[in-house]
Scaffold this active site. Structure first.
Site, mmCIF file in Angstrom:
data_model
loop_
_atom_site.group_PDB
_atom_site.id
_atom_site.type_symbol
_atom_site.label_atom_id
_atom_site.label_comp_id
_atom_site.label_asym_id
_atom_site.label_seq_id
_atom_site.Cartn_x
_atom_site.Cartn_y
_atom_site.Cartn_z
ATOM 1 N N GLY A 1 0.816 -1.219 0.000
ATOM 2 C CA GLY A 1 0.000 0.000 0.000
ATOM 3 C C GLY A 1 0.844 1.261 0.000
ATOM 4 N N ARG B 1 -1.141 8.322 4.379
ATOM 5 C CA ARG B 1 -1.353 9.096 5.598
ATOM 6 C C ARG B 1 -0.075 9.297 6.413
ATOM 7 N NH1 ARG B 1 -6.363 5.271 7.095
ATOM 8 N NH2 ARG B 1 -5.250 3.975 5.599
ATOM 9 N N ASP C 1 1.747 -3.322 8.592
ATOM 10 C CA ASP C 1 1.592 -2.147 9.456
ATOM 11 C C ASP C 1 0.907 -2.467 10.781
ATOM 12 O OD1 ASP C 1 -0.954 -2.597 8.491
ATOM 13 O OD2 ASP C 1 -1.317 -0.544 7.809
ATOM 14 N N GLU D 1 -16.270 -1.932 5.715
ATOM 15 C CA GLU D 1 -15.278 -0.889 5.950
ATOM 16 C C GLU D 1 -15.952 0.361 6.492
ATOM 17 O OE1 GLU D 1 -11.810 -1.316 5.609
ATOM 18 O OE2 GLU D 1 -12.670 -3.318 5.568
ATOM 19 N N ASN E 1 -12.257 -5.579 12.583
ATOM 20 C CA ASN E 1 -11.404 -6.527 11.867
ATOM 21 C C ASN E 1 -9.952 -6.118 12.067
ATOM 22 O OD1 ASN E 1 -10.119 -8.150 9.960
ATOM 23 N ND2 ASN E 1 -10.672 -6.803 8.240
HETATM 24 C C1 UD1 Z 1 -7.606 -2.869 6.582
HETATM 25 C C2 UD1 Z 1 -8.928 -3.624 6.465
HETATM 26 C C3 UD1 Z 1 -9.825 -3.264 7.637
HETATM 27 C C4 UD1 Z 1 -9.114 -3.544 8.938
HETATM 28 C C5 UD1 Z 1 -7.752 -2.852 8.979
HETATM 29 C C6 UD1 Z 1 -6.949 -3.318 10.173
HETATM 30 C C7 UD1 Z 1 -9.290 -3.894 4.096
HETATM 31 C C8 UD1 Z 1 -10.049 -3.422 2.902
HETATM 32 N N1 UD1 Z 1 -9.575 -3.285 5.232
HETATM 33 O O1 UD1 Z 1 -7.901 -1.466 6.465
HETATM 34 O O2 UD1 Z 1 -11.023 -4.009 7.582
HETATM 35 O O3 UD1 Z 1 -9.906 -3.119 10.025
HETATM 36 O O4 UD1 Z 1 -6.979 -3.180 7.814
HETATM 37 O O5 UD1 Z 1 -5.739 -2.653 10.292
HETATM 38 O O6 UD1 Z 1 -8.511 -4.817 3.993
HETATM 39 N N2 UD1 Z 1 -2.019 -3.267 0.981
HETATM 40 C C9 UD1 Z 1 -1.449 -3.902 -0.108
HETATM 41 N N3 UD1 Z 1 -1.992 -3.715 -1.349
HETATM 42 C C10 UD1 Z 1 -3.069 -2.930 -1.560
HETATM 43 C C11 UD1 Z 1 -3.651 -2.288 -0.448
HETATM 44 C C12 UD1 Z 1 -3.110 -2.475 0.814
HETATM 45 O O7 UD1 Z 1 -0.467 -4.631 0.038
HETATM 46 O O8 UD1 Z 1 -3.486 -2.822 -2.717
HETATM 47 C C13 UD1 Z 1 -1.431 -3.481 2.293
HETATM 48 C C14 UD1 Z 1 -0.999 -2.197 2.979
HETATM 49 O O9 UD1 Z 1 0.359 -1.896 2.651
HETATM 50 C C15 UD1 Z 1 -1.156 -2.534 4.449
HETATM 51 C C16 UD1 Z 1 -2.283 -3.544 4.461
HETATM 52 O O10 UD1 Z 1 -2.411 -4.042 3.143
HETATM 53 O O11 UD1 Z 1 0.010 -3.147 4.968
HETATM 54 C C17 UD1 Z 1 -3.605 -2.920 4.902
HETATM 55 O O12 UD1 Z 1 -3.931 -1.872 4.006
HETATM 56 P P1 UD1 Z 1 -4.494 -0.489 4.536
HETATM 57 O O13 UD1 Z 1 -4.723 0.399 3.369
HETATM 58 O O14 UD1 Z 1 -3.650 0.013 5.628
HETATM 59 O O15 UD1 Z 1 -5.923 -0.973 5.083
HETATM 60 P P2 UD1 Z 1 -6.774 -0.327 6.225
HETATM 61 O O16 UD1 Z 1 -7.488 0.864 5.702
HETATM 62 O O17 UD1 Z 1 -5.949 -0.152 7.427
HETATM 63 CA CA CA Z 2 -3.754 -0.196 7.871
#
Ligand code: UD1
Ligand code: CA
Length: 476
Positions: A22, A26, A115, A166, A181
């Site tokens: 990701g 932020r 993260d 979400e 979650n």
């Molecule tokens: C995500 C969850 C949410 C949960 C939260 C917990 C989803 C849609 N939502 O939200 O339900 O409560 O984590 O912390 O999953 N990432 C990728 N590829 C992508 C997008 C994200 O590898 O295309 C990775 C990010 O780098 C990160 C992780 O996935 O390490 C979570 O992504 P992030 O965008 O932080 O999700 P949240 O909004 O925190």
């Molecule tokens: Ca996150």
């Protein structure tokens, strides 16, 4: 050693997938989010260390945004495979990209988020146990949060999880749900990738949400279970600098508890900073404002006084470090005494019972047992024997503008105050250097080296001068 129980029961292998592709918008940073440090290590290393405790068959990190930097960092773990997710279309899409490496594997995938660094090995083990006991296709880690803001909410029907919504897609009623979650899951590989292809992007972000897998499995009447973590702090995610600071504080407090339980006194935990890999022996006292960093190891019954910072330092027992010292990549044997205001730079060694006092700087220097450099000195690229005294203001001139040169000082030697030792140079055992010398040639053992012009006294000079300048009568 206890045998590995999972192996004996013939359980399926565990595969770890860590999502780290990701953008981390932020964070507002040029550094990839998962490489931001807490407790002395990049975020992702904490996640990988927790993962190690499950003895996984494979470990895969999904990289995307700033993939090169993340992959370069991961080189210190050659067993970790990286898979590139390009473009980044959401967490569900991220997991789907691992089909290239996991498509032919069997067993259980434990999915972690790069993260979310506080999850403990015990919780990971509980997740896996729950997943296996339930015979589930997917198990979701959840937590009860007082302030669920920002997280996906767990929607249940008659106790059973039906879906995850979400924050940004939730109705006002769903936003009231306190069960969140964690973004950590266990999945059976057999059905995983086919099910993932059933996840759509019909949401406010137009992303493929991994949590939607719950809906897909429920539709297929597969078992989806949950495991709720006891301490919700464990699943705190880092999306901003503010959350980084909050999670770092939790990690510090954990380390403090571990230290105090092992018999270390922290006079003021609120101002004490101890990296996760630091070790400290029993009955050592850490005063306020002490920083112990990297791989620092402090023995027992030491006192590290306020404002000192030790980085990759190794201290024996009964060492006293007075206030405001900086010690980096240096070994200090037992019963040494350092500071206040000492600067011990890399590759220095203080042997047993030696002393370094105020405003003394050492670099690549060994100070032998019982030797002392107590005041205002610079000792660089030098080797000093035992029971030698380095006077106040001694300077090794180790640099000629192009190269560094060594200074060798023997044992039981005495270097008088304010001497400059122009390297390369040798002072023999038992030799003396007269105070104020500029030493450019070796001083043999037991000799006295004097490198300054001889003093001349001019008798009556001062009184004659005063008489000559005395004002005449009548004048003021
Ligand atoms: C995500 C969850 C949410 C949960 C939260 C917990 C989803 C849609 N939502 O939200 O339900 O409560 O984590 O912390 O999953 N990432 C990728 N590829 C992508 C997008 C994200 O590898 O295309 C990775 C990010 O780098 C990160 C992780 O996935 O390490 C979570 O992504 P992030 O965008 O932080 O999700 P949240 O909004 O925190
Ligand atoms: Ca996150």
């Amino acid at each position: 050693m206890t045998p590995n129980v999972t192996d004996l029961t013939g359980a399926q292998p565990v595969h770890i997938v860590v999502l780290a592709a990701g953008k981390g918008t932020r964070m507002r940073s040029a550094v990839p989010k998962v490489l931001h440090h807490l407790g002395g290590l990049p975020m992702i290393d904490h996640v990988l260390r927790a993962a190690d405790t499950l003895a996984p068959k494979t470990v895969t990190v999904v990289v995307g945004h700033q993939a090169d930097q993340v992959a370069t960092h991961l080189r210190h773990r050659p067993e970790v495979r990286t898979v590139l997710q390009e473009p980044q279309l959401g967490t569900g899409h991220a997991l789907l990209t691992t089909e290239s490496v996991l498509g032919r594997e069997s067993g259980t995938v434990v999915l972690l988020s790069g993260d979310v660094p506080l999850l403990t090995p015990a919780s990971l083990a509980s997740l896996l146990a729950r997943h296996r006991d339930a015979g589930a296709a997917a198990t979701v880690v959840t937590a009860m949060a007082d302030r669920p803001f920002g997280y996906g909410r767990v929607v249940r029907n008659g106790g059973e999880i039906t879906r995850i919504v979400e924050e940004r897609d939730a109705t006002p009623e769903e936003r009231e749900i306190k069960e969140i979650n964690a973004g950590i899951y266990a999945f059976e590989l057999a059905s995983l990738f086919d099910a993932l292809r059933g996840v759509g992007d019909d949401n406010s972000q137009r992303e493929y949400y991994l949590p939607d897998l719950v809906t897909v499995y429920r539709r297929q009447r597969k078992v989806v279970s949950t495991w709720t973590v006891g301490n919700p702090a464990e699943i705190r995610g880092i999306n901003s600098r503010s959350e980084l600071a909050g999670v770092a504080l939790v990690m510090r407090q954990r380390k403090h508890e571990e230290m105090m339980a092992a018999g270390v006194t922290l006079m003021d935990p609120a101002t004490t900073y101890i990296d996760v890999d630091v070790q400290v022996g029993q009955d050592t006292v850490l005063y306020p404002g002490v920083h112990l960093e990297g791989t620092t190891r402090v023995g027992s019954s030491c006192h590290v006084h306020a404002g000192s910072r030790l980085v990759n330092a190794e201290l024996g027992d009964h060492v006293i470090v007075l206030n405001h010292c900086i010690v980096t990549d240096t070994r200090i044997a037992s019963h040494c005494h350092v500071g206040p205001f000492a600067h011990l730079r890399p590759d220095s060694v203080l042997e047993e019972g030696s002393r370094v006092g105020n405003f003394v700087e050492l670099k690549k220097t060994t100070l032998g047992a019982g030797s002392k450099a107590n005041h205002l000195a610079y000792l660089g690229d030098s080797t000093i024997g035992h029971d030698t005294n380095i006077g106040a203001g001694t300077i090794t001139c180790n640099y000629d503008g192009m190269t560094k040169h060594p200074t060798l000082i023997g044992s039981n030697a005495f270097v008088g105050s304010n001497s400059t030792l122009v390297a390369p140079v040798k002072i023999g055992d038992g030799a003396y250097v007269a105070a104020g010398s500029a030493i450019t040639e070796d001083v043999p053992s037991d000799a006295l080296g004097i490198g300054r012009s001889r003093q001349e006294n001019k008798p009556e000079w001062a009184s004659k001068r005063r008489a000559a300048r005395r004002p005449r009568d009548g004048h003021s």
